[in-house]
Motif scaffolding. Structure first.
Motif, PDB file in Angstrom:
ATOM      1  N   ALA A 133       0.855  -1.190  -0.177  1.00 12.12           N
ATOM      2  CA  ALA A 133      -0.061   0.131   0.002  1.00 12.12           C
ATOM      3  C   ALA A 133       0.788   1.206   0.056  1.00 12.12           C
ATOM      4  O   ALA A 133       2.030   1.242   0.647  1.00 12.12           O
ATOM      5  N   SER A 134       0.286   2.273  -0.461  1.00 12.02           N
ATOM      6  CA  SER A 134       0.965   3.430  -0.436  1.00 12.02           C
ATOM      7  C   SER A 134       1.257   4.043   1.069  1.00 12.02           C
ATOM      8  O   SER A 134       0.522   3.976   1.757  1.00 12.02           O
ATOM      9  N   GLY A 135       2.644   4.495   1.268  1.00 12.73           N
ATOM     10  CA  GLY A 135       2.935   4.487   2.705  1.00 12.73           C
ATOM     11  C   GLY A 135       3.413   3.465   3.242  1.00 12.73           C
ATOM     12  O   GLY A 135       3.987   3.578   4.455  1.00 12.73           O
ATOM     13  N   GLY A 136       3.405   2.217   2.827  1.00 15.22           N
ATOM     14  CA  GLY A 136       3.574   0.980   3.396  1.00 15.22           C
ATOM     15  C   GLY A 136       4.916   0.797   3.147  1.00 15.22           C
ATOM     16  O   GLY A 136       5.779   1.486   2.682  1.00 15.22           O
ATOM     17  N   GLU A 137       5.490  -0.475   3.703  1.00 14.93           N
ATOM     18  CA  GLU A 137       6.752  -1.093   3.749  1.00 14.93           C
ATOM     19  C   GLU A 137       7.071  -2.463   3.424  1.00 14.93           C
ATOM     20  O   GLU A 137       6.068  -3.285   3.712  1.00 14.93           O
ATOM     21  N   VAL A 138       8.119  -2.800   2.848  1.00 15.78           N
ATOM     22  CA  VAL A 138       8.471  -4.208   2.714  1.00 15.78           C
ATOM     23  C   VAL A 138       9.572  -4.322   3.543  1.00 15.78           C
ATOM     24  O   VAL A 138      10.732  -3.729   3.422  1.00 15.78           O
ATOM     25  N   HIS A 139       9.674  -5.454   4.376  1.00 14.64           N
ATOM     26  CA  HIS A 139      10.723  -5.786   5.271  1.00 14.64           C
ATOM     27  C   HIS A 139      11.363  -7.242   4.991  1.00 14.64           C
ATOM     28  O   HIS A 139      10.382  -8.148   4.404  1.00 14.64           O
ATOM     29  N   VAL A 140      12.513  -7.242   4.955  1.00 14.70           N
ATOM     30  CA  VAL A 140      13.416  -8.658   4.836  1.00 14.70           C
ATOM     31  C   VAL A 140      14.241  -8.880   5.889  1.00 14.70           C
ATOM     32  O   VAL A 140      14.829  -7.978   6.323  1.00 14.70           O
ATOM     33  N   VAL A 141      14.216 -10.095   6.322  1.00 16.53           N
ATOM     34  CA  VAL A 141      15.370 -10.684   7.285  1.00 16.53           C
ATOM     35  C   VAL A 141      15.741 -12.058   6.615  1.00 16.53           C
ATOM     36  O   VAL A 141      15.185 -12.716   6.015  1.00 16.53           O
ATOM     37  N   ASP A 142      16.916 -12.051   6.485  1.00 14.76           N
ATOM     38  CA  ASP A 142      17.640 -13.012   5.663  1.00 14.76           C
ATOM     39  C   ASP A 142      19.112 -13.437   5.902  1.00 14.76           C
ATOM     40  O   ASP A 142      19.762 -12.367   6.402  1.00 14.76           O
ATOM     41  N   PHE A 143      19.724 -14.380   5.466  1.00 20.11           N
ATOM     42  CA  PHE A 143      21.086 -14.380   5.391  1.00 20.11           C
ATOM     43  C   PHE A 143      21.813 -13.437   4.519  1.00 20.11           C
ATOM     44  O   PHE A 143      21.589 -12.892   3.518  1.00 20.11           O
TER      45      PHE A 143
END
Length: 202
Positions: free
Chosen positions: A139-149
């Motif tokens: 969504a507009s104003g939203g975020e994508v988060h990643v935790v990984d090697f």
């Protein structure tokens, strides 16, 4: 579905059917940074989240316990894990799909405010497409988060080499910080650069 995706789904189902009974017990010893990523997510206001590759539903269960009023969903390519996550998280909405083809808006009926990849992006074959699909779908104003090697650059050479070889057996390719930076990620590394927390804001 492409032939490559069909073959990868066969691999995922074969592997996870065997690993599913002991998945949560064993993963806590090497999938570091997951709880840190969840705490980062919970430190900000949002009301809808989709996890890509939710596995057994462990992360979704923790998030729902701490923010029960939010809407949750998952996108999962492996049938074996989709079944487990759906059983564990009956309040969540799931879609059987690969990350690069996911219809995120269809999962919850609207674009999610957060999308989470937890030790998933390193197993995605078409990584660039998967990331771009998530960034275009949040969504507009939203975020994508990643935790990984991450690149393991802070570990002793033999240990890092052995870990890379072991991960390769399971089609896991640690994320290159240069690749993340080129895509505009904000990054924080764990000890030894074993894992990375990456975030994109839309």
């Amino acid at each position: 579905m492409t032939p490559e995706q069909s073959e990868h789904r066969v691999f995922l189902n074969r592997y996870y059917r065997a690993a599913r009974p002991i998945y949560d017990v064993t993963r806590k010893y090497y999938l570091f940074g997951r709880d840190r990523a969840l705490n980062v997510l919970l430190a900000a206001p949002w009301s809808s989240l989709i996890e890509v590759g939710p596995g057994t539903g462990r992360n979704l269960e923790i998030l729902q316990r701490r923010r029960a009023w939010a809407l949750y969903g998952g996108v999962e390519a492996a049938d074996a894990m989709l079944e487990r996550a759906a059983e564990r998280c009956p309040w969540a909405h799931f879609q059987r799909a690969f990350a690069e083809d996911a219809d995120y808006a269809a999962v919850l009926g609207a674009p999610p405010q957060r999308i989470l990849f937890s030790y998933c992006l390193s197993m995605v074959q078409r990584r660039d497409e998967a990331l771009q699909q998530a960034l275009a779908s949040v969504a507009s104003g939203g975020e994508v988060h990643v935790v990984d090697f991450a690149d393991l650059a802070g570990l002793p050479g033999p240990l890092a080499a052995g870990l890379r070889a072991w991960l390769k057996m399971y089609r896991v390719q640690p994320l290159d910080p240069g690749w993340l930076a080129a895509h505009g990620a904000e990054m924080v590394f764990g000890p030894g650069r074993y894992y990375v927390l990456a975030r994109w804001r839309r």
